[in-house]
Write a protein that holds these residues in place. Sequence first.
Motif, PDB file in Angstrom:
ATOM      1  N   ILE A  20     -22.923   1.602 -36.680  1.00 47.07           N
ATOM      2  CA  ILE A  20     -22.015   0.468 -36.510  1.00 47.07           C
ATOM      3  C   ILE A  20     -20.777   0.635 -37.395  1.00 47.07           C
ATOM      4  O   ILE A  20     -19.662   0.265 -37.012  1.00 47.07           O
ATOM      5  CB  ILE A  20     -22.734  -0.871 -36.818  1.00 47.07           C
ATOM      6  N   TYR A  21     -20.957   1.226 -38.567  1.00 46.93           N
ATOM      7  CA  TYR A  21     -19.820   1.428 -39.475  1.00 46.93           C
ATOM      8  C   TYR A  21     -18.910   2.526 -38.955  1.00 46.93           C
ATOM      9  O   TYR A  21     -17.681   2.428 -39.086  1.00 46.93           O
ATOM     10  CB  TYR A  21     -20.314   1.758 -40.879  1.00 46.93           C
ATOM     11  N   TYR A  63     -16.898   0.896 -36.448  1.00 43.92           N
ATOM     12  CA  TYR A  63     -15.996  -0.029 -37.143  1.00 43.92           C
ATOM     13  C   TYR A  63     -14.758   0.704 -37.653  1.00 43.92           C
ATOM     14  O   TYR A  63     -13.627   0.213 -37.545  1.00 43.92           O
ATOM     15  CB  TYR A  63     -16.752  -0.683 -38.300  1.00 43.92           C
ATOM     16  N   ARG A 109     -12.266   1.244 -34.864  1.00 39.86           N
ATOM     17  CA  ARG A 109     -12.011   0.059 -34.034  1.00 39.86           C
ATOM     18  C   ARG A 109     -10.573  -0.041 -33.562  1.00 39.86           C
ATOM     19  O   ARG A 109     -10.310  -0.558 -32.468  1.00 39.86           O
ATOM     20  CB  ARG A 109     -12.412  -1.199 -34.794  1.00 39.86           C
ATOM     21  N   VAL A 135     -14.353  -5.853 -30.485  1.00 39.65           N
ATOM     22  CA  VAL A 135     -13.813  -5.634 -31.833  1.00 39.65           C
ATOM     23  C   VAL A 135     -13.902  -6.892 -32.690  1.00 39.65           C
ATOM     24  O   VAL A 135     -14.337  -6.816 -33.856  1.00 39.65           O
ATOM     25  CB  VAL A 135     -12.376  -5.080 -31.768  1.00 39.65           C
ATOM     26  N   LEU A 160     -17.481  -7.187 -33.626  1.00 42.44           N
ATOM     27  CA  LEU A 160     -17.819  -6.083 -34.517  1.00 42.44           C
ATOM     28  C   LEU A 160     -17.389  -6.389 -35.955  1.00 42.44           C
ATOM     29  O   LEU A 160     -18.163  -6.214 -36.909  1.00 42.44           O
ATOM     30  CB  LEU A 160     -17.160  -4.795 -34.025  1.00 42.44           C
ATOM     31  N   GLU A 161     -16.153  -6.859 -36.102  1.00 39.28           N
ATOM     32  CA  GLU A 161     -15.646  -7.166 -37.439  1.00 39.28           C
ATOM     33  C   GLU A 161     -16.439  -8.305 -38.071  1.00 39.28           C
ATOM     34  O   GLU A 161     -16.798  -8.247 -39.264  1.00 39.28           O
ATOM     35  CB  GLU A 161     -14.168  -7.512 -37.358  1.00 39.28           C
ATOM     36  N   CYS A 193     -20.028  -7.072 -39.073  1.00 34.85           N
ATOM     37  CA  CYS A 193     -20.036  -6.229 -40.273  1.00 34.85           C
ATOM     38  C   CYS A 193     -19.798  -7.057 -41.535  1.00 34.85           C
ATOM     39  O   CYS A 193     -20.403  -6.805 -42.585  1.00 34.85           O
ATOM     40  CB  CYS A 193     -18.980  -5.133 -40.144  1.00 34.85           C
ATOM     41  N   HIS A 227     -23.113  -2.944 -43.064  1.00 38.81           N
ATOM     42  CA  HIS A 227     -22.794  -1.750 -42.272  1.00 38.81           C
ATOM     43  C   HIS A 227     -24.009  -0.898 -41.932  1.00 38.81           C
ATOM     44  O   HIS A 227     -23.851   0.167 -41.339  1.00 38.81           O
ATOM     45  CB  HIS A 227     -21.776  -0.889 -43.032  1.00 38.81           C
ATOM     46  N   TYR A 245     -24.485  -0.233 -33.496  1.00 37.53           N
ATOM     47  CA  TYR A 245     -23.403  -0.924 -32.788  1.00 37.53           C
ATOM     48  C   TYR A 245     -23.918  -1.699 -31.589  1.00 37.53           C
ATOM     49  O   TYR A 245     -23.260  -2.620 -31.092  1.00 37.53           O
ATOM     50  CB  TYR A 245     -22.314   0.059 -32.350  1.00 37.53           C
TER      51      TYR A 245
END
Length: 634
Positions: free
Chosen positions: A87-88, A91, A94, A186, A189-190, A193, A198, A202
């Motif tokens: 996921i990081y 990120y 992104r 996005v 996602l932000e 996180c 992190h 994802y």
Amino acid sequence: MQAVILAAGMGKRLKELTRNATKCMVEVNGVTLIERALSALDHLQLRRVVIVAGYEGERLKRYVDSLRIHTPIVYVDNPIYDKTNNIYSLYLAREYLLRDDTLLLESDLIFEEAVLKRLVNDPYPSLALVARYESWMDGTVVTLGEEDVITGFIGKKDFDYTKTSSYYKTVNIYKFGQEFSRSHYVPFLEAYCRALGHNEYYEQVLKVIAYLDKPVMKAARLDGELWYEIDDEQDLDIAESLFAQGAGRIRRMQKRYGGYWRYPGLLDFCYLVNPFYPGPRLIAEMQHSFTELLTAYPSGMDVNSLLAAKYFGLRREEVVVGNGAAELIKALMERLPGKLGVICPTFEEYPNRKAEETVVFVPPFFTGEDGPVAKGLTKSDYAYTAREIMDYFEDKEIGILALINPDNPSANYIPREDVLKLAAWAEERKIRLIVDESFADFAGDRDGSFLCREALDGYPQLLVVKSISKSFGVPGLRLGVAACADTELIASLKKDVAIWNINSFGEFYMQICEKYRGDYEDALRRICQARSDMAAGLSEIPGVECFPSEANYLMCRLTGSRRGQEETGETRQATAAWLTEKLLTEYNILIKDLSGKRGLDKEYIRLAVRHPKENERLLKAMRELLMEKGNREK
């Protein structure tokens, strides 16, 4: 459109293979995963490919830069790859998601180019590529609603094995429309996180989005296109056989000797089992006891011998149960003295377990243009009789004679009355006659079995071997039996095998199978009909000679031409190797190529008998490969 490849992980489960290189630099048949992926993406004429690197990142960059890839490559670094999850990595990339429509890939995948085309050619802007869930799969699955809208992402904690028929495995290749990334992915996602850190995947963000009232992501279903996810050395081994080319793929798969449930959609006509048994009632009873059987020790040999003896009407002292017939064959060949006589072609496990100089092979009788070219038993149809066997071995010094009845691969069958004459002949000469009747239940002669007191008591030199796997359709249980009136021999065989050579599942099967004799008899009738129908279908294909069979397989000789370049009128001889390769690569069907079989002089194949619909699928494929276009379309 662009692509983003997540390639920062360490790939620890691949051990030495990723000690000094990232996972995507592991080779499958000499080509790295990253080169395969980039080459496929290069054909799509994308604006850019973004690679998120981490572990051994500089080495990865140097390698990618050395490849002949025309699409511009952009790198994003994940400096804390060892403390974060993918996921990081996403990120960090992104901002690129906001610039364009994006194909998102994980770097531990191997796939055909047709897999990417499923996404690219689909007009829907945001898609997850999925395949119907199969037992070998691991990781995130999804559920689908109307018009293939994704209704939920299901991780390991929420996975329910009772609902697998409705599950689809994510292939870990996605298409994110630019608007979807801007309005949904996005921002989520932000926020995710910031809130949860992190060290996540994802897909967790996609899981949240899937629960919105208005669905924004759908699924694109694969339909037989090849792909595989490589997490460990076993995955790598399977991927190498899946993606090998030509004859190399055949060799790799046949060296596995099974385990084909790991191969998506493969139709196996190579290995021989009963397709109509066990039935749903027997399976349900075993499933009901699964936990207890899994966690409990099985009984020892004495109890299992009693169970087998009860089923076949024998004494426990006369029966030994094996971890498949193969375990018993090995023990027999190591213990029994004297040279071994065998008929060619045949099941080669017996001679393979003896030193070559101690095996007397009966050569087949081939008829050439100038008459007989080799003296032996069989004629051109590979049929032989008990009388011919006795005549041939009359002046041979053998201590053991192995008769596979019906034989494998020819399916030649000697009736019970004639086998009894052979047994009497062997008694006179003190020859240990082994009758392997692993396929005898498929014969029309339903009273042909020698697993009975009358036969064993009447012929002390007779030893009967039977593979439970083949006739009863339970190869995963690994069960076989050997029986003989010579109780000293049976006792010595029991000492040769481990006390717990049979697991609890095999023991429980022997305990309950008596209740399902009626289902078994019905299954045998069904397979005889399926065999007859399949033989009739094969006889209608020009250039295919199908031999008579009393087993659950058919041996065929290829005598005609193969499909060529029809526009040029090219015709060439159809070979067993060519047909086997074409069926596997073009139709995902595996058959047995008998080219290397001792005693066969021309182009022969062996085809297992399966369910009628599956048999018809094989026949259709063979018609397409072997018949002229006009004929196969009729």
